[in-house]
Design an enzyme around this catalytic site. Structure first.
Site, short mmCIF file in Angstrom:
data_model
loop_
_atom_site.label_atom_id
_atom_site.label_comp_id
_atom_site.label_asym_id
_atom_site.label_seq_id
_atom_site.Cartn_x
_atom_site.Cartn_y
_atom_site.Cartn_z
N VAL A 1 -11.38 3.32 1.78
CA VAL A 1 -10.90 4.11 0.64
C VAL A 1 -9.90 3.30 -0.19
O VAL A 1 -9.25 2.38 0.32
CB VAL A 1 -10.22 5.43 1.11
N ASP B 1 -5.29 2.41 10.72
CA ASP B 1 -6.68 2.08 11.04
C ASP B 1 -6.73 1.49 12.45
O ASP B 1 -6.88 2.23 13.42
CB ASP B 1 -7.22 1.12 9.97
N ASP C 1 -5.78 -0.49 -1.81
CA ASP C 1 -6.48 -1.45 -2.68
C ASP C 1 -7.77 -1.97 -2.09
O ASP C 1 -8.02 -1.87 -0.89
CB ASP C 1 -5.58 -2.67 -2.89
N ARG D 1 -5.10 0.26 -6.94
CA ARG D 1 -3.92 0.94 -6.39
C ARG D 1 -3.42 2.04 -7.32
O ARG D 1 -2.77 2.98 -6.91
CB ARG D 1 -2.78 -0.05 -6.16
N ASP E 1 0.53 3.49 4.33
CA ASP E 1 -0.49 4.25 3.62
C ASP E 1 -1.55 4.77 4.57
O ASP E 1 -1.96 5.91 4.51
CB ASP E 1 -1.12 3.39 2.49
N LYS F 1 -7.46 7.02 10.21
CA LYS F 1 -8.90 6.95 10.47
C LYS F 1 -9.17 7.25 11.95
O LYS F 1 -8.31 7.00 12.79
CB LYS F 1 -9.42 5.56 10.12
N GLY G 1 0.78 -1.24 0.00
CA GLY G 1 0.00 0.00 0.00
C GLY G 1 0.81 1.28 0.00
O GLY G 1 0.41 2.27 -0.61
P1 IMP Z 1 -4.32 -1.37 10.58
O1 IMP Z 1 -3.33 -2.50 10.77
O2 IMP Z 1 -5.72 -1.77 10.99
O3 IMP Z 1 -3.89 -0.05 11.18
O4 IMP Z 1 -4.51 -1.17 9.05
C1 IMP Z 1 -3.49 -0.76 8.27
C2 IMP Z 1 -3.50 -1.47 6.94
O5 IMP Z 1 -4.80 -1.91 6.56
C3 IMP Z 1 -3.04 -0.50 5.91
O6 IMP Z 1 -1.67 -0.67 5.69
C4 IMP Z 1 -3.87 -0.87 4.71
O7 IMP Z 1 -3.18 -1.81 3.93
C5 IMP Z 1 -5.10 -1.52 5.24
N1 IMP Z 1 -6.26 -0.60 5.26
C6 IMP Z 1 -6.84 -0.01 6.33
N2 IMP Z 1 -7.87 0.77 5.99
C7 IMP Z 1 -7.97 0.67 4.63
C8 IMP Z 1 -8.85 1.27 3.66
O8 IMP Z 1 -9.76 2.06 3.94
N3 IMP Z 1 -8.63 0.92 2.36
C9 IMP Z 1 -7.64 0.08 1.98
N4 IMP Z 1 -6.78 -0.49 2.86
C10 IMP Z 1 -6.95 -0.20 4.17
MG MG Z 2 -0.99 -1.72 3.91
#
Ligand code: IMP
Ligand code: MG
Length: 189
Positions: free
Chosen positions: A158, A108, A164, A170, A105, A136, A49
């Site tokens: 998104v 979350d 993606d 992407r 990227d 987020k 990403g």
């Molecule tokens: P986390 O581990 O939950 O913080 O999420 C991070 C990873 O989840 C990012 O590196 C993205 O690859 C993916 N991700 C989280 N939210 C989105 C989104 O809205 N669209 C696409 N990929 C996301």
């Molecule tokens: Mg990622």
């Protein structure tokens, strides 16, 4: 592919302008005396990403830097919820004593950054900073400190500019939301 877009959240010009600001801040923070010799910097994008963001950011950074790579999967296949992060590949030789800037990227749940940070700290870098293009408004994100944030966005799924859905989209230049029926699985390939 373009017909799957619901709305543009961040247009490419807006993204580029913000990357310029981030780059100026990052460059200032990595000049001497913060990084004494000014040349011990390694940038690590979390693939796949962060690939597009990293490519644009580094071209705005007037620093002597190296790049290492790390691949993490958290949204395998057609999922829009994190399934738990897993490091699939890392190529991070020689970061001991170097100042690492980890780039992702989007932040979350924070699971990805926590996992990658823990893994990198075992290599004893001189410093470890984190930069995300998007963040987020989730509880996990609030509990995950990051050094540089491009944009705070609403809690929506998104794609584009590296992000993606099922490994597609992407290459969209803008960051967009997708029409509901697309995310629900009726994806046109
Ligand atoms: P986390 O581990 O939950 O913080 O999420 C991070 C990873 O989840 C990012 O590196 C993205 O690859 C993916 N991700 C989280 N939210 C989105 C989104 O809205 N669209 C696409 N990929 C996301
Ligand atoms: Mg990622």
């Amino acid at each position: 592919m373009l017909g799957d877009i619901d709305r543009i959240l961040l247009a490419q010009d807006h993204i580029q302008q913000r990357i310029g600001e981030l780059a100026r801040q990052i460059a200032a923070d990595h000049m001497p005396p913060s990084v004494p010799d000014g040349s011990a910097i390694t940038i690590i994008p979390v693939l796949t990403g962060a690939m597009v963001f990293c490519a644009d950011l580094i071209r705005q950074l007037p620093l002597r830097l190296r790049i290492s790579l790390m691949t993490v999967s958290s949204y395998p296949g057609a999922s829009t919820q994190t399934q738990g992060s897993q490091i699939l590949m890392q190529r991070i030789d020689g970061i001991r004593g170097r100042h690492v800037l980890l780039i992702d990227d989007i932040l979350d749940s924070g699971g990805t950054l926590r996992l990658v940070r823990q893994s990198l700290l075992k290599h004893e870098p001189a410093g470890l900073k984190t930069c995300v293009l998007l963040r987020k408004p989730t509880a996990g994100a609030r509990q995950t400190p990051v050094d540089y944030v491009g944009f705070d966005i609403p809690d929506e799924f998104v794609v584009g500019y590296g992000l993606d859905y099922d490994d597609y989209y992407r290459n969209l230049p803008d960051i967009v939301t997708l029409k509901r029926h697309v995310i629900e699985g009726a994806i046109a390939r």
